[in-house]
Design an enzyme around this catalytic site. Structure first.
Site, short mmCIF file in Angstrom:
data_model
loop_
_atom_site.label_atom_id
_atom_site.label_comp_id
_atom_site.label_asym_id
_atom_site.label_seq_id
_atom_site.Cartn_x
_atom_site.Cartn_y
_atom_site.Cartn_z
N GLN A 100 2.63 -7.41 6.08
CA GLN A 100 3.09 -6.60 4.96
C GLN A 100 4.23 -7.28 4.22
O GLN A 100 4.33 -7.22 2.99
CB GLN A 100 3.53 -5.22 5.46
CG GLN A 100 3.28 -4.09 4.48
CD GLN A 100 1.80 -3.92 4.18
OE1 GLN A 100 0.93 -4.25 4.99
NE2 GLN A 100 1.49 -3.41 3.00
N HIS A 119 3.75 -9.69 1.09
CA HIS A 119 3.43 -9.21 -0.25
C HIS A 119 4.56 -9.51 -1.23
O HIS A 119 4.31 -9.92 -2.37
CB HIS A 119 3.20 -7.69 -0.24
CG HIS A 119 1.82 -7.29 0.13
ND1 HIS A 119 0.74 -7.45 -0.72
CD2 HIS A 119 1.32 -6.72 1.25
CE1 HIS A 119 -0.35 -7.00 -0.13
NE2 HIS A 119 -0.03 -6.55 1.06
N GLU A 154 3.43 4.46 3.63
CA GLU A 154 2.19 4.12 2.94
C GLU A 154 1.12 3.78 3.98
O GLU A 154 0.01 4.31 3.94
CB GLU A 154 2.44 2.94 2.02
CG GLU A 154 1.21 2.44 1.29
CD GLU A 154 1.46 1.14 0.54
OE1 GLU A 154 0.64 0.81 -0.34
OE2 GLU A 154 2.46 0.44 0.83
N HIS A 155 1.44 2.87 4.88
CA HIS A 155 0.53 2.50 5.98
C HIS A 155 1.26 2.79 7.30
O HIS A 155 2.39 2.34 7.50
CB HIS A 155 0.21 1.00 5.97
CG HIS A 155 -0.25 0.46 4.65
ND1 HIS A 155 0.62 -0.12 3.74
CD2 HIS A 155 -1.47 0.41 4.10
CE1 HIS A 155 -0.07 -0.51 2.68
NE2 HIS A 155 -1.34 -0.20 2.87
N ASP A 185 -6.91 -2.99 4.08
CA ASP A 185 -6.71 -3.66 2.80
C ASP A 185 -8.02 -4.15 2.21
O ASP A 185 -8.17 -4.23 0.98
CB ASP A 185 -5.76 -4.84 2.96
CG ASP A 185 -4.31 -4.43 3.09
OD1 ASP A 185 -3.98 -3.29 2.71
OD2 ASP A 185 -3.49 -5.24 3.57
N HIS A 233 -2.85 41.88 -23.65
CA HIS A 233 -3.77 41.44 -22.60
C HIS A 233 -4.67 42.60 -22.17
O HIS A 233 -5.88 42.44 -22.01
CB HIS A 233 -3.00 40.92 -21.38
CG HIS A 233 -2.46 39.53 -21.56
ND1 HIS A 233 -1.61 39.18 -22.55
CD2 HIS A 233 -2.67 38.40 -20.82
CE1 HIS A 233 -1.30 37.89 -22.44
NE2 HIS A 233 -1.94 37.39 -21.39
#
Length: 446
Positions: free
Chosen positions: A268, A271, A338-339, A372, A431
């Site tokens: 990770q 990235h 996220e993961h 991924d 109404h």
């Protein structure tokens, strides 16, 4: 190389107090808003010319065509490495298997005799899918955005990816080849905030017949300026999320293999220097062994100096020590990764107790890298703690639920007095009158 946070001993704090103790990257979208505002306004008024000029200013080079010619897309597919093509085809196949099962069916509920409500699911008409093109090339993001849109039944799909000077101002050829494999031929050489603005406002017109038509929804990850443009233009367009730096959290106990744990943290970190890599464990021995493995594996990895080392050393990454797995679950739920990998004994049972995560990877044979590319799951996921309230990209992201109300005269008459009563309680007499007008101005008898 990576810091430690020791949460052992006293009881864990709750809520925001616990979240404040956990590592997180700084990602100030609000500050970036003022930088993207003039870009978006310029695109709104000057269209394609502004998209191209802002790309030039930001170092993307000058595209020969804002819309990539179909011949260039097919050329990229023809030149694609056969092994890469085979991998992409398999990734697409698995993603279709998973996402096809997500398609919702219309449901009709009979509320009373003569009165029904149907929930009808309708795809958005047109979407703009953003594929990053900065430090790395992401054909997998083409797959993850396009497949759920197609399976939802979206008719108009446009892809934007930054032009690359080394490829003559076209998006990376592997991006183009992935589009070709998916049957997408509307691709634009545009990146950053200007691409989001292009999708939102459109650039198509009599003076620009090849320009982009406006879309209803924009999805896909990008840098902080892409996120800021999404925030600025939300309302004019729908968005999936304001994606921040990518992140992995691993909940592990003494049964975990430190070689695997370190490799996944590094995967990770490569990235981006802002990527977050977090280990949560009740095993000091595992933490120690993971640190040793990080030192060994980082020394041999390709993007060590410019990405991995800064990411692991940053405030967003840490080894977090907890009293036990119960506390570990509390921490990962507060972090809302996220993961999230679960590398513990009886990992499936532990994973079942997690409430907050974009995606959960269970056991030693389900690394994030699998998700991924080829698990079949989607890798466009909520970041920055948003997994406590948001989901990853799916077929549902491209669908709208519309309620269709169908009542007969008798069915309306049966409930009319309740409608009138509630209208009067809210001081909205018109109404109620909209109901009684259908019965000669009278409230039907219950």
């Amino acid at each position: 190389m990576i810091s430690r946070i020791d949460l052992r001993g006293a009881a864990l704090p709750e809520g925001s107090a616990l979240r404040e103790l956990l590592p997180r990257a700084e990602f100030d979208v609000e500050a970036a808003l003022e930088k993207v505002r003039p870009v978006c306004e310029d695109v709104r008024h000057r269209g394609s010319r502004a998209v191209i000029e802002w790309g030039e200013r930001f170092g993307d080079g000058t595209p020969a065509h804002l819309r990539v010619p179909r011949a260039e897309i097919e050329k990229a597919r023809a030149a694609l490495d056969p092994a890469v093509e085979a991998a992409l085809v398999e990734s697409i196949r698995r993603a279709r298997l998973v996402h096809r099962e997500q398609r919702r069916t219309d449901v009709t509920t009979q509320v009373v005799p003569g009165g029904t409500v149907t929930e009808k699911w309708v795809p958005v008409e047109r979407v703009g899918l953003y594929v990053p093109g900065g430090r790395s090339v992401y054909p997998s993001s083409v797959v993850m955005n396009v497949v759920p849109a197609q399976e939802a039944g979206v008719e108009g799909i446009a892809v934007a990816s930054p032009p690359q000077p080394e490829f003559g101002g076209l998006p990376h050829p592997t991006i183009l080849a992935a589009c070709a494999l998916l049957g997408v031929d509307e691709v634009y050489a545009a990146g950053g905030a200007q691409a989001v603005a292009m999708f939102a406002y459109g650039t198509h017109g009599p003076e620009d017949p090849e320009g982009c038509r406006p879309v209803n929804l924009v999805t896909g990850p990008g840098n902080i300026y892409v996120a800021a443009a999404k925030r600025l233009l939300k309302g004019r367009i729908g968005i999936d999320a304001e994606a921040g730096p990518t992140e992995i959290a691993i909940l592990a106990d003494a049964s975990a293999d430190p070689v695997h744990v370190a490799a996944d943290l590094i995967s990770q970190a490569e990235h981006d220097p802002m990527a977050a890599s977090v280990l949560v464990t009740d095993s000091p021995a595992l933490a120690e062994a993971t640190e040793l493995e990080l030192s060994r594996q980082v020394a041999a990895t390709k993007h060590r100096a410019e990405r991995v080392e800064p990411a692991l050393a940053g405030r967003q990454s840490a080894l977090v020590l907890v009293n036990d797995l119960a506390d570990g679950l509390t921490v990962v739920d507060a972090y809302a990764a996220e993961h999230l990998e679960i590398q513990t004994a009886d990992a499936a049972a532990v994973a079942a107790r997690v409430r907050n995560a974009g995606a959960i990877f269970v056991g030693p044979w389900a690394p994030v890298s699998l998700g991924d590319y080829c698990a079949g799951s989607n890798h466009v996921l909520p970041t920055g703690g948003c997994a406590c309230h948001s989901s990853g990209l799916s077929v549902q992201s491209f669908l709208r639920g519309i309620h269709i109300v169908d009542y007969s005269r008798d069915a309306l008459a049966e409930v009319a007095h309740h409608v009138v009563t509630l209208a009067e309680a809210e001081d909205l007499p018109a109404h109620g009158a909209a109901v009684t007008a259908r019965f000669e101005g009278q409230v039907p008898r219950a």
